[in-house]
Scaffold this motif. Sequence first.
Motif, PDB file in Angstrom:
ATOM      1  N   PRO A   3      -2.970  71.858  15.648  1.00 15.72           N
ATOM      2  CA  PRO A   3      -1.974  71.056  16.363  1.00 15.72           C
ATOM      3  C   PRO A   3      -2.500  70.620  17.731  1.00 15.72           C
ATOM      4  O   PRO A   3      -3.340  71.294  18.315  1.00 15.72           O
ATOM      5  CB  PRO A   3      -0.797  72.020  16.523  1.00 15.72           C
ATOM      6  N   ARG A   4      -2.003  69.510  18.227  1.00 17.08           N
ATOM      7  CA  ARG A   4      -2.482  68.979  19.493  1.00 17.08           C
ATOM      8  C   ARG A   4      -1.888  69.757  20.660  1.00 17.08           C
ATOM      9  O   ARG A   4      -0.702  70.095  20.663  1.00 17.08           O
ATOM     10  CB  ARG A   4      -2.125  67.502  19.628  1.00 17.08           C
ATOM     11  N   LEU A   5      -2.717  70.044  21.637  1.00 10.57           N
ATOM     12  CA  LEU A   5      -2.238  70.689  22.845  1.00 10.57           C
ATOM     13  C   LEU A   5      -1.607  69.656  23.765  1.00 10.57           C
ATOM     14  O   LEU A   5      -2.114  68.550  23.893  1.00 10.57           O
ATOM     15  CB  LEU A   5      -3.393  71.375  23.588  1.00 10.57           C
ATOM     16  N   ARG A   6      -0.514  70.032  24.393  1.00  7.83           N
ATOM     17  CA  ARG A   6       0.050  69.177  25.422  1.00  7.83           C
ATOM     18  C   ARG A   6      -0.846  69.238  26.653  1.00  7.83           C
ATOM     19  O   ARG A   6      -1.578  70.210  26.866  1.00  7.83           O
ATOM     20  CB  ARG A   6       1.470  69.610  25.774  1.00  7.83           C
ATOM     21  N   LEU A   7      -0.787  68.203  27.463  1.00  5.96           N
ATOM     22  CA  LEU A   7      -1.616  68.163  28.664  1.00  5.96           C
ATOM     23  C   LEU A   7      -1.329  69.364  29.564  1.00  5.96           C
ATOM     24  O   LEU A   7      -2.251  69.955  30.132  1.00  5.96           O
ATOM     25  CB  LEU A   7      -1.373  66.858  29.435  1.00  5.96           C
ATOM     26  N   SER A   8      -0.066  69.731  29.670  1.00  2.00           N
ATOM     27  CA  SER A   8       0.289  70.873  30.513  1.00  2.00           C
ATOM     28  C   SER A   8      -0.342  72.161  29.988  1.00  2.00           C
ATOM     29  O   SER A   8      -0.745  73.033  30.773  1.00  2.00           O
ATOM     30  CB  SER A   8       1.812  71.027  30.587  1.00  2.00           C
ATOM     31  N   GLN A   9      -0.459  72.281  28.666  1.00  2.14           N
ATOM     32  CA  GLN A   9      -1.054  73.482  28.079  1.00  2.14           C
ATOM     33  C   GLN A   9      -2.552  73.559  28.361  1.00  2.14           C
ATOM     34  O   GLN A   9      -3.070  74.620  28.739  1.00  2.14           O
ATOM     35  CB  GLN A   9      -0.793  73.506  26.571  1.00  2.14           C
ATOM     36  N   SER A  10      -3.254  72.449  28.163  1.00  2.00           N
ATOM     37  CA  SER A  10      -4.700  72.468  28.423  1.00  2.00           C
ATOM     38  C   SER A  10      -4.984  72.654  29.910  1.00  2.00           C
ATOM     39  O   SER A  10      -5.982  73.273  30.288  1.00  2.00           O
ATOM     40  CB  SER A  10      -5.357  71.178  27.906  1.00  2.00           C
ATOM     41  N   MET A  11      -4.104  72.129  30.765  1.00  2.00           N
ATOM     42  CA  MET A  11      -4.258  72.340  32.203  1.00  2.00           C
ATOM     43  C   MET A  11      -4.131  73.821  32.534  1.00  2.00           C
ATOM     44  O   MET A  11      -4.926  74.378  33.306  1.00  2.00           O
ATOM     45  CB  MET A  11      -3.191  71.545  32.972  1.00  2.00           C
ATOM     46  N   ARG A  12      -3.117  74.469  31.970  1.00  2.00           N
ATOM     47  CA  ARG A  12      -2.908  75.894  32.240  1.00  2.00           C
ATOM     48  C   ARG A  12      -4.107  76.711  31.765  1.00  2.00           C
ATOM     49  O   ARG A  12      -4.556  77.622  32.466  1.00  2.00           O
ATOM     50  CB  ARG A  12      -1.628  76.390  31.559  1.00  2.00           C
ATOM     51  N   LEU A  13      -4.612  76.386  30.583  1.00  2.00           N
ATOM     52  CA  LEU A  13      -5.753  77.134  30.053  1.00  2.00           C
ATOM     53  C   LEU A  13      -7.001  76.927  30.906  1.00  2.00           C
ATOM     54  O   LEU A  13      -7.774  77.862  31.142  1.00  2.00           O
ATOM     55  CB  LEU A  13      -6.032  76.708  28.606  1.00  2.00           C
ATOM     56  N   THR A  14      -7.202  75.685  31.368  1.00  2.00           N
ATOM     57  CA  THR A  14      -8.379  75.410  32.195  1.00  2.00           C
ATOM     58  C   THR A  14      -8.324  76.174  33.507  1.00  2.00           C
ATOM     59  O   THR A  14      -9.311  76.799  33.916  1.00  2.00           O
ATOM     60  CB  THR A  14      -8.498  73.899  32.471  1.00  2.00           C
ATOM     61  N   PHE A  15      -7.179  76.152  34.171  1.00  2.00           N
ATOM     62  CA  PHE A  15      -7.071  76.858  35.448  1.00  2.00           C
ATOM     63  C   PHE A  15      -7.107  78.370  35.250  1.00  2.00           C
ATOM     64  O   PHE A  15      -7.608  79.094  36.119  1.00  2.00           O
ATOM     65  CB  PHE A  15      -5.804  76.432  36.188  1.00  2.00           C
ATOM     66  N   ALA A  16      -6.601  78.841  34.115  1.00  2.00           N
ATOM     67  CA  ALA A  16      -6.714  80.271  33.819  1.00  2.00           C
ATOM     68  C   ALA A  16      -8.186  80.650  33.659  1.00  2.00           C
ATOM     69  O   ALA A  16      -8.626  81.701  34.149  1.00  2.00           O
ATOM     70  CB  ALA A  16      -5.939  80.606  32.550  1.00  2.00           C
ATOM     71  N   GLY A  17      -8.952  79.791  32.979  1.00  2.00           N
ATOM     72  CA  GLY A  17     -10.377  80.045  32.822  1.00  2.00           C
ATOM     73  C   GLY A  17     -11.117  80.018  34.143  1.00  2.00           C
ATOM     74  O   GLY A  17     -12.004  80.832  34.394  1.00  2.00           O
ATOM     75  N   LEU A  18     -10.755  79.070  35.004  1.00  2.00           N
ATOM     76  CA  LEU A  18     -11.387  78.980  36.323  1.00  2.00           C
ATOM     77  C   LEU A  18     -11.087  80.224  37.155  1.00  2.00           C
ATOM     78  O   LEU A  18     -11.962  80.753  37.856  1.00  2.00           O
ATOM     79  CB  LEU A  18     -10.909  77.728  37.056  1.00  2.00           C
ATOM     80  N   PHE A  19      -9.844  80.690  37.078  1.00  2.00           N
ATOM     81  CA  PHE A  19      -9.481  81.897  37.825  1.00  2.00           C
ATOM     82  C   PHE A  19     -10.258  83.102  37.308  1.00  2.00           C
ATOM     83  O   PHE A  19     -10.772  83.908  38.099  1.00  2.00           O
ATOM     84  CB  PHE A  19      -7.979  82.160  37.712  1.00  2.00           C
ATOM     85  N   ALA A  20     -10.345  83.237  35.992  1.00  2.00           N
ATOM     86  CA  ALA A  20     -11.076  84.365  35.416  1.00  2.00           C
ATOM     87  C   ALA A  20     -12.548  84.316  35.800  1.00  2.00           C
ATOM     88  O   ALA A  20     -13.154  85.349  36.103  1.00  2.00           O
ATOM     89  CB  ALA A  20     -10.940  84.347  33.889  1.00  2.00           C
TER      90      ALA A  20
END
Length: 298
Positions: A74-91
């Motif tokens: 299923p396609r990720l919403r933009l808000s979801q991919s944004m959250r995942l990207t910033f979570a990865g950056l924080f980690a």
Amino acid sequence: MKAPRSKATWIRWAGTLLTLLLLGYLAAQQDWDTLRASFRQIEVWRWLAALGLTLLSRLAVALRWHVLLASAQPRLRLSQSMRLTFAGLFAANFLPTTIGGDMVRLAGAVQLRMDAALSTASLVADRLIGMAGMTLALPWGLARALDAGMPVLQSTFLSFPGLFQKIRVFAQNLLQHFCFWARKPDSLLISLGFTLIHMACLFSSIAILLEGQGQSIPWLTIAGIWSLVYFITLLPVSINGLGLQEVSSTLLYAHLGGISMEASLTLAVLLRALQMLASLPGALFVPDILAAREGKTQ
């Protein structure tokens, strides 16, 4: 499998400690009054502008990955991919010893019922597109290094005669992950466009911070030198490039850019601080992703 992984971890720990000690040594050799003056010389608006550009560059990185995932189901919403990207950056900035940023993004994507294989391939493609963008700036950095006769960069290739062969084999393996997106060249081009936006924001923030210290380097020279720093930090000898990025940035901008060592050291520390500040929003999303991941492994 555990022994090599443990050895690699120890190498990264040792490399991080060594480069941080070297960074401390470089700082100790400088005039502290001049260093403090370099920090104080930067106007508040320059701090805010540099932070704003860093945040924009992070958004561009998030959009780059979102475009690659747009064809998945299923396609990720933009808000979801944004959250995942910033979570990865924080980690990557605050949890480098426990879990990598890409692993956080992968765990979050799988948690959202994305296909694991496709998610992994998208992360590899995301990395490669980022490398491709930095490669465009590399000629300006290499030209400066050759003009300056940098012995360290020259000896790097002479010391590893099999380096080009290893790079070629590595590139061939990675390019196999592009099979899915080869049928969708528009996604690759749009992702590359976001990479260029990210790079423009990064290089412009460096220019703003240097000019705030009374130092001036041509924009393309800034880009070329940072591309050298980028590829140096890809060496698996430190945790998330910690220490290695700061030392290489300090030395290269001082020797190739012709700026003072104090200004170069100040720039290196500020860039790391800005990267960490820009990744702080990810702290809101990492706990849920890690909790779900731990729940599946138990």
